[in-house]
Design a protein around this motif. Structure first.
Motif, PDB file in Angstrom:
ATOM      1  N   VAL A 178     -11.401  -1.698 -16.979  1.00 56.81           N
ATOM      2  CA  VAL A 178     -10.829  -2.478 -15.882  1.00 56.81           C
ATOM      3  C   VAL A 178      -9.947  -1.548 -15.065  1.00 56.81           C
ATOM      4  CG1 VAL A 178      -9.233  -4.333 -15.268  1.00 56.81           C
ATOM      5  CG2 VAL A 178     -10.894  -4.676 -17.098  1.00 56.81           C
ATOM      6  N   THR A 179     -10.200  -1.486 -13.769  1.00 57.24           N
ATOM      7  CA  THR A 179      -9.418  -0.644 -12.871  1.00 57.24           C
ATOM      8  C   THR A 179      -8.621  -1.538 -11.930  1.00 57.24           C
ATOM      9  OG1 THR A 179     -11.104   1.087 -12.949  1.00 57.24           O
ATOM     10  CG2 THR A 179      -9.480   1.209 -11.181  1.00 57.24           C
ATOM     11  N   VAL A 180      -7.299  -1.370 -11.951  1.00 58.49           N
ATOM     12  CA  VAL A 180      -6.409  -2.165 -11.111  1.00 58.49           C
ATOM     13  C   VAL A 180      -5.808  -1.247 -10.050  1.00 58.49           C
ATOM     14  CG1 VAL A 180      -4.400  -3.684 -11.059  1.00 58.49           C
ATOM     15  CG2 VAL A 180      -5.885  -3.659 -13.069  1.00 58.49           C
ATOM     16  N   ASN A 181      -6.110  -1.503  -8.796  1.00 60.47           N
ATOM     17  CA  ASN A 181      -5.582  -0.730  -7.677  1.00 60.47           C
ATOM     18  C   ASN A 181      -4.531  -1.558  -6.938  1.00 60.47           C
ATOM     19  OD1 ASN A 181      -7.449   1.493  -8.049  1.00 60.47           O
ATOM     20  ND2 ASN A 181      -9.027   0.166  -7.207  1.00 60.47           N
ATOM     21  N   VAL A 182      -3.323  -1.021  -6.844  1.00 63.10           N
ATOM     22  CA  VAL A 182      -2.206  -1.737  -6.225  1.00 63.10           C
ATOM     23  C   VAL A 182      -1.652  -0.903  -5.080  1.00 63.10           C
ATOM     24  CG1 VAL A 182       0.058  -2.794  -6.592  1.00 63.10           C
ATOM     25  CG2 VAL A 182      -1.641  -2.800  -8.434  1.00 63.10           C
ATOM     26  N   ARG A 183      -1.477  -1.553  -3.923  1.00 62.89           N
ATOM     27  CA  ARG A 183      -0.802  -0.916  -2.791  1.00 62.89           C
ATOM     28  C   ARG A 183       0.553  -1.596  -2.615  1.00 62.89           C
ATOM     29  NH1 ARG A 183      -3.753  -0.004   2.660  1.00 62.89           N
ATOM     30  NH2 ARG A 183      -1.930   1.363   2.797  1.00 62.89           N
ATOM     31  N   PRO A 184       1.622  -0.908  -2.929  1.00 59.71           N
ATOM     32  CA  PRO A 184       2.948  -1.546  -2.878  1.00 59.71           C
ATOM     33  C   PRO A 184       3.384  -1.800  -1.441  1.00 59.71           C
ATOM     34  CG  PRO A 184       3.169   0.795  -3.321  1.00 59.71           C
ATOM     35  CD  PRO A 184       1.694   0.516  -3.324  1.00 59.71           C
ATOM     36  N   THR A 185       4.404  -2.634  -1.311  1.00 57.46           N
ATOM     37  CA  THR A 185       5.043  -2.859  -0.018  1.00 57.46           C
ATOM     38  C   THR A 185       6.027  -1.727   0.254  1.00 57.46           C
ATOM     39  OG1 THR A 185       4.834  -5.249  -0.330  1.00 57.46           O
ATOM     40  CG2 THR A 185       6.385  -4.501   1.356  1.00 57.46           C
ATOM     41  N   SER A 186       6.050  -1.236   1.471  1.00 58.53           N
ATOM     42  CA  SER A 186       6.925  -0.119   1.816  1.00 58.53           C
ATOM     43  C   SER A 186       8.382  -0.451   1.493  1.00 58.53           C
ATOM     44  CB  SER A 186       6.803   0.206   3.308  1.00 58.53           C
ATOM     45  OG  SER A 186       5.496   0.655   3.605  1.00 58.53           O
ATOM     46  N   GLY A 187       9.019   0.455   0.767  1.00 61.44           N
ATOM     47  CA  GLY A 187      10.417   0.263   0.400  1.00 61.44           C
ATOM     48  C   GLY A 187      10.630  -0.537  -0.862  1.00 61.44           C
ATOM     49  N   VAL A 188       9.564  -1.094  -1.436  1.00 61.90           N
ATOM     50  CA  VAL A 188       9.677  -1.889  -2.662  1.00 61.90           C
ATOM     51  C   VAL A 188       8.883  -1.195  -3.759  1.00 61.90           C
ATOM     52  CG1 VAL A 188       9.306  -4.123  -3.755  1.00 61.90           C
ATOM     53  CG2 VAL A 188       9.877  -4.006  -1.320  1.00 61.90           C
ATOM     54  N   PRO A 189       9.551  -0.566  -4.719  1.00 61.15           N
ATOM     55  CA  PRO A 189       8.814   0.148  -5.767  1.00 61.15           C
ATOM     56  C   PRO A 189       8.051  -0.803  -6.685  1.00 61.15           C
ATOM     57  CG  PRO A 189      11.149   0.079  -6.293  1.00 61.15           C
ATOM     58  CD  PRO A 189      11.017  -0.498  -4.918  1.00 61.15           C
ATOM     59  N   VAL A 190       6.957  -0.312  -7.219  1.00 62.05           N
ATOM     60  CA  VAL A 190       6.127  -1.082  -8.149  1.00 62.05           C
ATOM     61  C   VAL A 190       6.105  -0.365  -9.486  1.00 62.05           C
ATOM     62  CG1 VAL A 190       3.786  -1.871  -8.672  1.00 62.05           C
ATOM     63  CG2 VAL A 190       4.689  -2.111  -6.361  1.00 62.05           C
ATOM     64  N   VAL A 216      -4.426   1.511 -14.361  1.00 65.80           N
ATOM     65  CA  VAL A 216      -3.696   1.026 -13.207  1.00 65.80           C
ATOM     66  C   VAL A 216      -3.452   2.191 -12.248  1.00 65.80           C
ATOM     67  CG1 VAL A 216      -1.575  -0.060 -12.383  1.00 65.80           C
ATOM     68  CG2 VAL A 216      -2.612  -0.821 -14.529  1.00 65.80           C
ATOM     69  N   ASN A 217      -3.788   1.993 -10.988  1.00 63.21           N
ATOM     70  CA  ASN A 217      -3.563   2.997  -9.955  1.00 63.21           C
ATOM     71  C   ASN A 217      -2.646   2.400  -8.886  1.00 63.21           C
ATOM     72  OD1 ASN A 217      -5.433   4.790 -11.187  1.00 63.21           O
ATOM     73  ND2 ASN A 217      -7.124   3.751 -10.162  1.00 63.21           N
ATOM     74  N   VAL A 218      -1.466   2.994  -8.730  1.00 63.85           N
ATOM     75  CA  VAL A 218      -0.528   2.557  -7.711  1.00 63.85           C
ATOM     76  C   VAL A 218      -0.600   3.559  -6.555  1.00 63.85           C
ATOM     77  CG1 VAL A 218       1.879   2.050  -7.151  1.00 63.85           C
ATOM     78  CG2 VAL A 218       0.970   1.466  -9.407  1.00 63.85           C
ATOM     79  N   ALA A 219      -0.924   3.085  -5.359  1.00 62.39           N
ATOM     80  CA  ALA A 219      -1.074   3.952  -4.203  1.00 62.39           C
ATOM     81  C   ALA A 219       0.247   4.607  -3.840  1.00 62.39           C
ATOM     82  CB  ALA A 219      -1.623   3.163  -3.022  1.00 62.39           C
ATOM     83  N   ALA A 220       0.141   5.840  -3.370  1.00 59.96           N
ATOM     84  CA  ALA A 220       1.354   6.572  -2.976  1.00 59.96           C
ATOM     85  C   ALA A 220       1.957   6.023  -1.696  1.00 59.96           C
ATOM     86  CB  ALA A 220       1.026   8.059  -2.821  1.00 59.96           C
ATOM     87  N   SER A 221       1.103   5.544  -0.800  1.00 62.90           N
ATOM     88  CA  SER A 221       1.591   4.979   0.472  1.00 62.90           C
ATOM     89  C   SER A 221       1.554   3.459   0.403  1.00 62.90           C
ATOM     90  CB  SER A 221       0.741   5.480   1.639  1.00 62.90           C
ATOM     91  OG  SER A 221      -0.606   5.076   1.463  1.00 62.90           O
ATOM     92  N   GLY A 222       2.600   2.827   0.904  1.00 63.37           N
ATOM     93  CA  GLY A 222       2.684   1.384   0.887  1.00 63.37           C
ATOM     94  C   GLY A 222       2.275   0.769   2.208  1.00 63.37           C
ATOM     95  N   VAL A 223       2.277  -0.548   2.231  1.00 63.54           N
ATOM     96  CA  VAL A 223       1.966  -1.293   3.436  1.00 63.54           C
ATOM     97  C   VAL A 223       3.238  -1.934   3.958  1.00 63.54           C
ATOM     98  CG1 VAL A 223      -0.385  -1.741   2.671  1.00 63.54           C
ATOM     99  CG2 VAL A 223       1.405  -3.379   2.133  1.00 63.54           C
ATOM    100  N   ILE A 224       3.257  -2.219   5.246  1.00 59.78           N
ATOM    101  CA  ILE A 224       4.429  -2.836   5.865  1.00 59.78           C
ATOM    102  C   ILE A 224       4.463  -4.301   5.516  1.00 59.78           C
ATOM    103  CG2 ILE A 224       5.567  -3.326   8.042  1.00 59.78           C
ATOM    104  CD1 ILE A 224       4.286  -0.846   9.189  1.00 59.78           C
ATOM    105  N   GLY A 225       5.574  -4.758   4.962  1.00 55.33           N
ATOM    106  CA  GLY A 225       5.690  -6.143   4.575  1.00 55.33           C
ATOM    107  C   GLY A 225       5.794  -7.061   5.770  1.00 55.33           C
ATOM    108  N   ALA A 226       5.357  -8.342   5.548  1.00 53.39           N
ATOM    109  CA  ALA A 226       5.403  -9.310   6.634  1.00 53.39           C
ATOM    110  C   ALA A 226       6.831  -9.745   6.907  1.00 53.39           C
ATOM    111  CB  ALA A 226       4.545 -10.524   6.268  1.00 53.39           C
TER     112      ALA A 226
END
Length: 226
Positions: A178-190, A216-226
């Motif tokens: 099982v591969t889990v890919n997570v893109r964190p929110t910018s400024g919020v560590p995962v 589990v793979n946590v992306a180095a770059s995050g996304v901008i939160g809403a």
């Protein structure tokens, strides 16, 4: 007394971000207590293993075409008519004389194509064909769940553990991993460990067979939160 065995199948083989699909159907096997185990195993094997009918059909068609052509050329030669494509005796002589009379490049291409075709049929014959499904334990029924349903449940747990939206989690479920890919929110560590622990806990509750490993793979770059 009749014993009913239900096999439920949901979804398809892909990744999911949330929710679960509707049940696709159920199968019932009724028999005596002695035959129930073997009947259950046959149903589960049929639901979790892919059919070899298509590959067998292709092999049969190829053999029929080759044999039919060989008989046709032999019949044409027997009645003294010119061959349609190549005389069988001439073809046999050329095969025996190989590699003479044939460019090395063409000979290599023909050999590679023949080897790939043979390897394809050989692997389909000896390797177990698997559908994108896992078995779930149940004392009264045999439950078969598609990998998409498992991926959806794991994606939900991973999303809650990472505190992100559905679009930021992608789960891919294979037979053994099982591969889990997570893109964190910018400024919020995962926390990768927290996500891994949540997914493992969900897998332990499901107890799918076979039990896959989790990555589990946590992306180095995050996304901008809403």
């Amino acid at each position: 007394m009749n014993n009913a065995t239900d096999v439920r199948s949901k979804g398809s083989h892909a990744a999911g971000n949330g929710g679960s699909g509707p049940a696709a159907g159920s199968l019932a096997d009724t028999g005596t207590p002695d035959s129930r185990g073997s009947g259950m195993r046959r149903i589960l094997d049929r639901e979790t293993r892919s059919s070899r009918a298509a590959v067998s059909g292709i092999a049969a068609v190829v053999v029929i075409i080759l044999c039919g052509y060989g008989l046709l050329e032999a019949a044409v030669r027997a009645i003294g008519q010119p061959p349609w494509l190549i005389d069988p005796q001439t073809a046999a002589e050329r095969i025996i004389a190989l590699p003479q009379g044939m460019p090395p490049l063409l000979l290599g291409v023909i050999g590679a194509v023949t080897a790939m075709a043979g390897l394809f049929f050989f692997l389909n014959a000896v390797l177990p064909g698997r559908r994108a499904r896992h078995l779930l334990p149940d004392r009264r029924a045999g439950v078969v769940v598609d990998d998409e349903v498992i991926a959806s449940a794991l994606a939900r747990r991973a999303r809650l553990a990472a505190n992100v939206t559905q679009e930021q989690v992608m789960v891919i479920v294979a037979q053994r991993q099982v591969t889990v890919n997570v893109r964190p929110t910018s400024g919020v560590p995962v926390s990768e460990n927290a996500v891994l622990a949540a997914v493992l806990d969900e897998l332990r509750e499901m107890a799918p067979e076979p039990m896959p490993e989790v990555r589990v793979n946590v992306a180095a770059s995050g996304v901008i939160g809403a």
